[in-house]
Write a protein that holds these residues in place. Structure first.
Motif, short mmCIF file in Angstrom:
data_model
loop_
_atom_site.label_atom_id
_atom_site.label_comp_id
_atom_site.label_asym_id
_atom_site.label_seq_id
_atom_site.Cartn_x
_atom_site.Cartn_y
_atom_site.Cartn_z
N PRO A 1 3.52 3.15 -3.64
CA PRO A 1 3.34 4.09 -4.36
C PRO A 1 3.65 5.55 -3.82
CG PRO A 1 1.37 2.82 -4.47
CD PRO A 1 2.43 2.25 -3.54
N GLU A 2 3.49 5.75 -2.54
CA GLU A 2 3.87 6.86 -1.91
C GLU A 2 5.50 6.95 -1.55
OE1 GLU A 2 2.05 9.48 -0.84
OE2 GLU A 2 0.26 8.31 -1.92
N LYS B 1 6.71 6.93 -6.03
CA LYS B 1 6.12 8.04 -6.59
C LYS B 1 6.77 8.25 -8.01
CE LYS B 1 5.66 11.02 -2.59
NZ LYS B 1 5.94 12.24 -1.81
N GLN C 1 0.71 -1.29 -0.09
CA GLN C 1 0.26 0.02 -0.03
C GLN C 1 0.94 1.23 0.01
OE1 GLN C 1 -2.53 -0.47 3.31
NE2 GLN C 1 -3.41 -2.27 2.65
N SER D 1 1.96 -5.91 -8.04
CA SER D 1 1.56 -4.48 -7.79
C SER D 1 2.05 -3.51 -8.66
CB SER D 1 1.95 -3.92 -6.27
OG SER D 1 3.31 -3.96 -5.89
N TRP D 2 1.25 -2.64 -8.64
CA TRP D 2 1.82 -1.42 -9.88
C TRP D 2 1.24 -0.08 -9.47
CZ3 TRP D 2 -1.82 -5.42 -10.61
CH2 TRP D 2 -3.22 -4.78 -10.89
N ASN D 3 1.74 0.84 -10.06
CA ASN D 3 1.44 2.21 -9.98
C ASN D 3 1.65 2.91 -11.18
OD1 ASN D 3 0.63 4.79 -8.54
ND2 ASN D 3 2.70 5.25 -8.39
N GLU D 4 0.66 3.64 -11.68
CA GLU D 4 0.74 4.57 -12.90
C GLU D 4 1.41 3.45 -14.32
OE1 GLU D 4 2.68 8.06 -12.40
OE2 GLU D 4 1.36 8.85 -10.79
#
Length: 481
Positions: free
Chosen positions: A197-198, A201, A194, A220-223
């Motif tokens: 991503p923070e 970034k 969780q 997991s992934w982010n953008e």
């Protein structure tokens, strides 16, 4: 976690652990335990009745009654399964009184071994303290029944009972401790996923290689849509696998490179497209990998170029803003520069509208009027809203000029009144455009405006409808970078 009781110091964490233990194994073992116990005890009761000795084996009647009480309690209050299981397991020690002196020694031993296996299963499913209570009760009951029936005390038997109780308590302590540590580790992994991503970034994805399927699985992934060759028509896992297959490093597919123990920043390419990615190996055996899109040099270069352009344009606008007709040209230039500016600021909508009215009224052919709550304040993307309102005002003036010319009025000598109202409606701030305007002509120009089409979805809660009511979105979650 308490080193003696093995309970978590946080009550919420302890409750979460108990609920997970119940759902994963404790509930299943308890109901299997009860079902098997009910079948065996009822069959024994039936056999006793058939043999005309219905009350000789009273222990079975007691256990059937106990099961009929414990099962409804467990169904109604699932968290109490730990206690009902403990009571049921302790009660099995009474089965030692089910045998008489006529029971064959080998049969007695076999039954005793089976009872011990059932009891041990319940030990390991229970918490440490509950298991210790069961072990102590079983040791006392077994020793007491043996002494009562044999009318003698065997020191070796008592010593063996105590020694076995101590050893199994130590083993249960170690197993329960490991179980709780594994639970904490899973919690930490979820929190880590969780917070990734923070922490990072940047666009990234986390994968692990499945040797059986010979493919990478996405964790997991982010953008992830920022990665090259992304397609919104396929799943995220397929996007990642396509990326690993299409892009190469040192003439090898990126997926093949990831199967080796490589880390750090590397250059990848697909034809003329070149990017930099950063690889991080995590886990004990480094099977999990995080791939970060780290095109920092080009981003820095683009940012420097944009800042240089903005500085030059700001200087030009300040020098030329004194001219009467220059303000509209300046607005156009600023709109081009700030179209991707997502700065969040407190907006006083009434003052912003009045300022626009004053500027447009300088053209003399328009009379703008605004009514509504002067105290309406909300947080939003200030520059995007300014650009949007400027475009709306431009469209309004163009259409009203067209309407007046069509009516053959002399707009040079007579001002055109334009009425705008603002108000708050539930979670949105609304601007009502003049109902006298030609709706079809306004929508035609509105939908073709390049600035409006680019920022409308960001600042409005709903698209512009037939009633010409603009609904601004006041729930701005974060500042876009």
């Amino acid at each position: 976690m308490n080193n003696f009781t093995l309970k978590f110091n946080n009550p919420e964490l302890e409750l979460q652990y108990q609920e997970e233990k119940i759902q994963k194994i404790r509930k299943r073992v308890f109901y299997l335990f009860m079902a098997l116990g009910l079948i065996l005890n009822i069959s024994k009761v039936i056999l006793d009745i058939v043999e005309f000795k219905p009350f000789t084996q009273y222990i079975n009647y007691i256990l059937v009654g106990l099961i009929s009480i414990l099962v409804p309690i467990s169904i109604k209050w699932p968290l109490n399964i730990r206690y009902t299981l403990m009571v049921a397991n302790i009660s099995t020690a009474l089965l030692q009184m089910n045998f008489t002196e006529t029971t064959k020694a080998q049969m007695y031993y076999n039954y005793g071994s089976n009872f011990t296996q059932f009891q041990t299963c319940a030990y390991f499913v229970s918490d440490f303290l509950d298991s210790v209570v069961q072990v102590i009760c079983h040791t006392i009951i077994k020793s007491s029944i043996t002494i009562y029936q044999t009318k003698s005390v065997d020191p070796q038997d008592i010593l063996m009972n105590v020694g076995a109780a101590i050893i199994i308590s130590i083993v249960i302590y170690i197993c329960d401790s490991h179980s709780r540590k594994e639970f904490l580790q899973n919690i930490c992994e979820n929190i880590w996923d969780q917070q990734l991503p923070e922490i990072i970034k940047k666009p990234y994805f986390q994968v692990t290689y499945n040797k059986n399927l010979l493919q990478f699985n996405v964790l997991s992934w982010n953008e992830i849509e920022q990665f090259p060759s992304y397609c919104d028509q396929i799943c995220q896992g397929c996007n990642v696998r396509n990326f690993l297959r299409l892009y190469k490093c040192d003439d090898k597919e990126l997926g093949q490179q990831l199967q080796q123990l490589i880390a750090g920043t590397i250059k990848i390419h697909n034809g003329k497209q070149k990017f930099k990615i950063r690889i991080i190996n995590i886990g004990v055996d480094y099977t999990n990998k995080i791939i970060i899109l780290d095109n920092s040099l080009s981003q820095h270069s683009d940012l420097s170029l944009m800042m240089s352009i903005k500085k030059t344009m700001n200087f030009y606008i300040k020098q030329s803003s004194c001219k009467s007709q220059q303000v509209f040209f300046n607005w156009g230039m600023m709109s081009l520069l700030l179209i991707n500016d997502f700065t969040i600021q407190e907006i006083q909508l009434y003052k912003l509208i009045k300022k626009l009215n004053a500027i447009y009224q300088k053209q003399k052919q328009f009379d703008f009027f605004v009514k509504g709550d002067e105290n309406i304040v909300f947080k939003g993307y200030i520059n995007l809203i300014r650009i949007y309102l400027i475009q709306v005002y431009q469209i309004l003036t163009q259409i009203y000029e067209y309407q007046e010319k069509k009516k053959k009025r002399h707009i040079e000598n007579k001002s055109i009144p334009i009425f705008i109202s603002i108000y708050k409606e539930t979670d949105t701030i609304c601007i009502q455009l003049p109902p006298t305007i030609n709706y079809f002509l306004f929508i035609c120009k509105y939908t073709k405006n390049i600035f409006i089409t680019q920022i409308e979805q960001t600042i409005l809660s709903t698209p512009l409808s037939n009633d010409l009511k603009i609904n601004f979105n006041t729930c701005v979650p974060f500042k876009k970078i």
